[in-house]
Every structure is written in C-alpha cells, then in structure tokens.
Scaffold this motif. Structure first.
Motif, PDB file in Angstrom:
ATOM      1  N   PRO A 128      40.702  46.921  51.944  1.00 11.99           N
ATOM      2  CA  PRO A 128      39.399  47.201  52.551  1.00 11.99           C
ATOM      3  C   PRO A 128      39.269  46.520  53.909  1.00 11.99           C
ATOM      4  O   PRO A 128      39.845  45.452  54.127  1.00 11.99           O
ATOM      5  N   SER A 129      38.506  47.133  54.807  1.00 12.47           N
ATOM      6  CA  SER A 129      38.347  46.559  56.144  1.00 12.47           C
ATOM      7  C   SER A 129      37.556  45.256  56.114  1.00 12.47           C
ATOM      8  O   SER A 129      37.705  44.405  56.986  1.00 12.47           O
ATOM      9  N   ASP A 130      36.698  45.096  55.101  1.00  9.97           N
ATOM     10  CA  ASP A 130      35.848  43.904  55.050  1.00  9.97           C
ATOM     11  C   ASP A 130      36.355  42.865  54.060  1.00  9.97           C
ATOM     12  O   ASP A 130      35.627  41.949  53.694  1.00  9.97           O
ATOM     13  N   SER A 131      37.597  43.004  53.605  1.00  9.80           N
ATOM     14  CA  SER A 131      38.120  42.017  52.649  1.00  9.80           C
ATOM     15  C   SER A 131      38.491  40.738  53.395  1.00  9.80           C
ATOM     16  O   SER A 131      39.063  40.780  54.475  1.00  9.80           O
ATOM     17  N   ALA A 132      38.139  39.600  52.795  1.00  6.59           N
ATOM     18  CA  ALA A 132      38.469  38.311  53.397  1.00  6.59           C
ATOM     19  C   ALA A 132      39.848  37.870  52.920  1.00  6.59           C
ATOM     20  O   ALA A 132      40.290  38.220  51.828  1.00  6.59           O
ATOM     21  N   ASP A 133      40.526  37.104  53.765  1.00  5.14           N
ATOM     22  CA  ASP A 133      41.851  36.586  53.411  1.00  5.14           C
ATOM     23  C   ASP A 133      41.655  35.320  52.592  1.00  5.14           C
ATOM     24  O   ASP A 133      41.692  34.206  53.099  1.00  5.14           O
ATOM     25  N   LEU A 134      41.411  35.511  51.285  1.00  5.71           N
ATOM     26  CA  LEU A 134      41.071  34.399  50.415  1.00  5.71           C
ATOM     27  C   LEU A 134      42.318  33.782  49.772  1.00  5.71           C
ATOM     28  O   LEU A 134      43.280  34.484  49.479  1.00  5.71           O
ATOM     29  N   PRO A 135      42.291  32.475  49.534  1.00  6.59           N
ATOM     30  CA  PRO A 135      43.410  31.826  48.852  1.00  6.59           C
ATOM     31  C   PRO A 135      43.236  31.860  47.337  1.00  6.59           C
ATOM     32  O   PRO A 135      43.742  31.004  46.631  1.00  6.59           O
ATOM     33  N   GLY A 136      42.478  32.820  46.835  1.00  6.84           N
ATOM     34  CA  GLY A 136      42.154  32.887  45.415  1.00  6.84           C
ATOM     35  C   GLY A 136      43.310  33.382  44.569  1.00  6.84           C
ATOM     36  O   GLY A 136      44.434  33.556  45.041  1.00  6.84           O
ATOM     37  N   PRO A 137      43.034  33.660  43.301  1.00  8.45           N
ATOM     38  CA  PRO A 137      44.100  34.067  42.385  1.00  8.45           C
ATOM     39  C   PRO A 137      44.502  35.524  42.570  1.00  8.45           C
ATOM     40  O   PRO A 137      43.822  36.306  43.237  1.00  8.45           O
ATOM     41  N   VAL A 138      45.614  35.886  41.967  1.00 10.50           N
ATOM     42  CA  VAL A 138      45.998  37.281  41.784  1.00 10.50           C
ATOM     43  C   VAL A 138      45.449  37.698  40.423  1.00 10.50           C
ATOM     44  O   VAL A 138      45.660  36.999  39.423  1.00 10.50           O
ATOM     45  N   VAL A 139      44.718  38.800  40.382  1.00 15.41           N
ATOM     46  CA  VAL A 139      44.128  39.284  39.133  1.00 15.41           C
ATOM     47  C   VAL A 139      44.889  40.527  38.685  1.00 15.41           C
ATOM     48  O   VAL A 139      45.124  41.438  39.479  1.00 15.41           O
ATOM     49  N   ALA A 140      45.278  40.564  37.416  1.00 16.36           N
ATOM     50  CA  ALA A 140      46.006  41.715  36.869  1.00 16.36           C
ATOM     51  C   ALA A 140      45.241  42.295  35.696  1.00 16.36           C
ATOM     52  O   ALA A 140      44.856  41.567  34.772  1.00 16.36           O
ATOM     53  N   GLY A 141      45.015  43.617  35.731  1.00 16.37           N
ATOM     54  CA  GLY A 141      44.402  44.303  34.609  1.00 16.37           C
ATOM     55  C   GLY A 141      45.456  44.636  33.573  1.00 16.37           C
ATOM     56  O   GLY A 141      46.521  45.167  33.894  1.00 16.37           O
ATOM     57  N   VAL A 142      45.175  44.306  32.317  1.00 20.06           N
ATOM     58  CA  VAL A 142      46.127  44.521  31.221  1.00 20.06           C
ATOM     59  C   VAL A 142      45.462  45.407  30.173  1.00 20.06           C
ATOM     60  O   VAL A 142      44.290  45.210  29.844  1.00 20.06           O
ATOM     61  N   ASP A 143      46.210  46.373  29.638  1.00 22.15           N
ATOM     62  CA  ASP A 143      45.614  47.265  28.634  1.00 22.15           C
ATOM     63  C   ASP A 143      46.471  47.451  27.394  1.00 22.15           C
ATOM     64  O   ASP A 143      46.150  48.246  26.525  1.00 22.15           O
ATOM     65  N   GLY A 144      47.570  46.735  27.281  1.00 20.18           N
ATOM     66  CA  GLY A 144      48.386  46.841  26.088  1.00 20.18           C
ATOM     67  C   GLY A 144      49.334  48.020  26.068  1.00 20.18           C
ATOM     68  O   GLY A 144      50.039  48.235  25.088  1.00 20.18           O
ATOM     69  N   SER A 145      49.394  48.812  27.136  1.00 21.07           N
ATOM     70  CA  SER A 145      50.246  50.001  27.154  1.00 21.07           C
ATOM     71  C   SER A 145      51.580  49.688  27.831  1.00 21.07           C
ATOM     72  O   SER A 145      51.670  48.792  28.669  1.00 21.07           O
ATOM     73  N   PRO A 146      52.627  50.453  27.506  1.00 22.84           N
ATOM     74  CA  PRO A 146      53.906  50.279  28.219  1.00 22.84           C
ATOM     75  C   PRO A 146      53.755  50.514  29.716  1.00 22.84           C
ATOM     76  O   PRO A 146      54.445  49.882  30.522  1.00 22.84           O
TER      77      PRO A 146
END
Length: 272
Positions: A128-146
């Motif tokens: 996104p054009s308005d996203s900040a360059d944050l030192p935060g975590p990497v978030v991963a969505g998990v759903d139990g599928s292969p």
C-alpha cells in the motif's frame, strides 16, 4: 536459472504506490542478494520516452536507497497483469503497488494487483502507498490446509532474514459466523482443534528455523478481521492463495482478497 540469479520483479507506473513497492522490493533484493528488475507496461508508443524516464527515475531512487544492488529497468508492451504473471515464472518474487495513481495509472490498478496476486506462479507482495516501514512482526495466516504450508515457510524465511518475530494466526472459519439451521460445533472443541492444528503445522518449521521467535495466536473472530487486527503493527502479512483443509473458510480466495484490500501493511500472497 539458479534461485540466486532469479530477480525480484517490481511492477511500476510512476504512482506513489508503485514507488513504495519498488523501494520495498529493493530492500528485499538486498537481503536476498538478488537482482531487481523494474518493469513498466506501456501501451502507448507515443509515451515510450516518458515511460523510460519514469522507470529510470524509480531505478535511481531505489539505487540511492540501496547502493549495493544490481538494478535493471524495462519498458514493455502488453496487458499489465498478464505481463507480470508471465514474469513471475522466472522471478523469485513479484512486488506491486496496491493501486496506481500516476501517469500510467491504468497499468497497476487495484484489480490488476489482485489479478497478479491470484495468478502468479511466484509469491506476490502487494504494497500500500500509505504503509509505514515498521519494525514489527511478520504475521502469517494459518488454516490447517496443505496449501498454506508454502506460505508458512515463506513467512519463516522472511522473519529469519529480518530477525523479526513471527506471529502465526489460526482463525475460526468464516462459516462459523454465518447463521444457519444447523448447530455449530462446540466452541471449546473448535478452539482446541485449531490450537492443535497450529502447533502441528509449526512444529517442523520451528525446528528448521530455531532462531525465529514464534507467537501462536488462535482467534475466534472472523478471519479477515483477525488478520487485519494482527497486521496493524506488522511489517508484512503472509497468506496462502487458497485454503483446502479442515478450515477451508480461512484462506479461500475471498478472504485473501479481503486482506489485500484492507490490510494496513504489505501483504504477501504465496501460491500453494
């Protein structure tokens, strides 16, 4: 082509969104020691000199930001989404802005970015054009599928490179929140099953990436909302292209699209 020589491809159009995407791509190319290829799709031959000037300017700004980086620029013709999807076959990663707003805004509209994320054979990052360059975590969505396993591995790899925390989020399926004539499974049972699936999916990757600090989160709010809230202070949100496992509602195309349209940080969509 060896993986080390595969370029990171950034689709650009002169908009602020594509500029942010190019800079993000440059930073990732530096971390991977990979070349960066800037591609502008121009369908008007009259504007070719201006298109070349635009892509050179973006290349110069990327070089200023990341001095030790191999950068090449290219102006080409064709359908923007088809061209970038075609490039994805030989790319390590494709990076695009979420929406074009510049002189070549027709080339990287939101619909085009979504199409690239949907059909590319490589991972795609939408910035996104308005996203900040944050030192935060990497978030991963998990759903139990292969199908979510490649996305989870991608998230571990990037968290390892950036020495950042990884938040692995398992949400209840969308179907759980839709009223219907049938009773839902017991809430405690569903949450327990989600926690078990999350632990099982993470186990081999935590062993492969022992230096990555992992925080497990099981959420009982709708998936898009859960992922959006988790990404508020994240540097990257990683999702699979489509879920096919026990929680098929989590990362189906509609949820991935919802995340792409509303996430406050860059989003990586990883094909299964």
């Amino acid at each position: 082509m060896t993986r080390a020589k595969q370029p990171i491809v950034a689709g650009v159009d002169g908009s602020e969104s594509s500029m942010q995407a190019a800079l993000w791509a440059a930073g990732e190319a530096q971390l991977l020691s990979a070349p960066l290829l800037l591609v502008l799709v121009n369908n008007d031959p009259i504007r070719k000199p201006y298109a070349e000037e635009v892509v050179r300017d973006i290349g110069s700004r990327c070089q200023e930001a990341v001095t030790e980086l191999e950068i090449s620029e290219e102006v080409t013709y064709g359908h923007p989404a088809e061209e970038l999807v075609h490039r994805s076959a030989s790319a390590r990663l494709v990076v695009v802005g979420s929406r074009g707003q510049g002189a070549f805004r027709d080339t990287l509209l939101g619909s085009t970015s979504a199409a690239v994320a949907t059909h590319a054979s490589s991972p795609v990052v939408v910035v996104p054009s308005d996203s900040a360059d944050l030192p935060g975590p990497v978030v991963a969505g998990v759903d139990g599928s292969p199908g979510c396993r490649p996305a989870l591995r991608f998230a571990f790899e990037i968290a390892n490179r950036r020495r950042s925390e990884l938040v692995a989020l398992q949400a209840l399926p969308n179907a759980y929140f839709i009223p219907g004539p049938y009773d839902h499974p017991d809430r405690d049972e569903l949450l327990a099953h989600a926690k078990q699936q999350l632990t099982e999916q993470l186990s081999p990757l935590t062993a492969s990436y022992p230096e990555v600090v992992v925080r497990q989160v099981v959420s009982n709010i709708p998936p898009v909302q859960a992922l959006h809230e988790a990404a508020e202070h994240a540097q990257l949100l990683v999702v699979g292209h489509r879920g096919r496992g026990g929680f098929t509602g989590l990362l189906i195309g509609s949820v991935a699209r919802g995340v792409l349209h509303h996430a406050p940080c860059p989003v990586a969509v990883v094909p299964g």
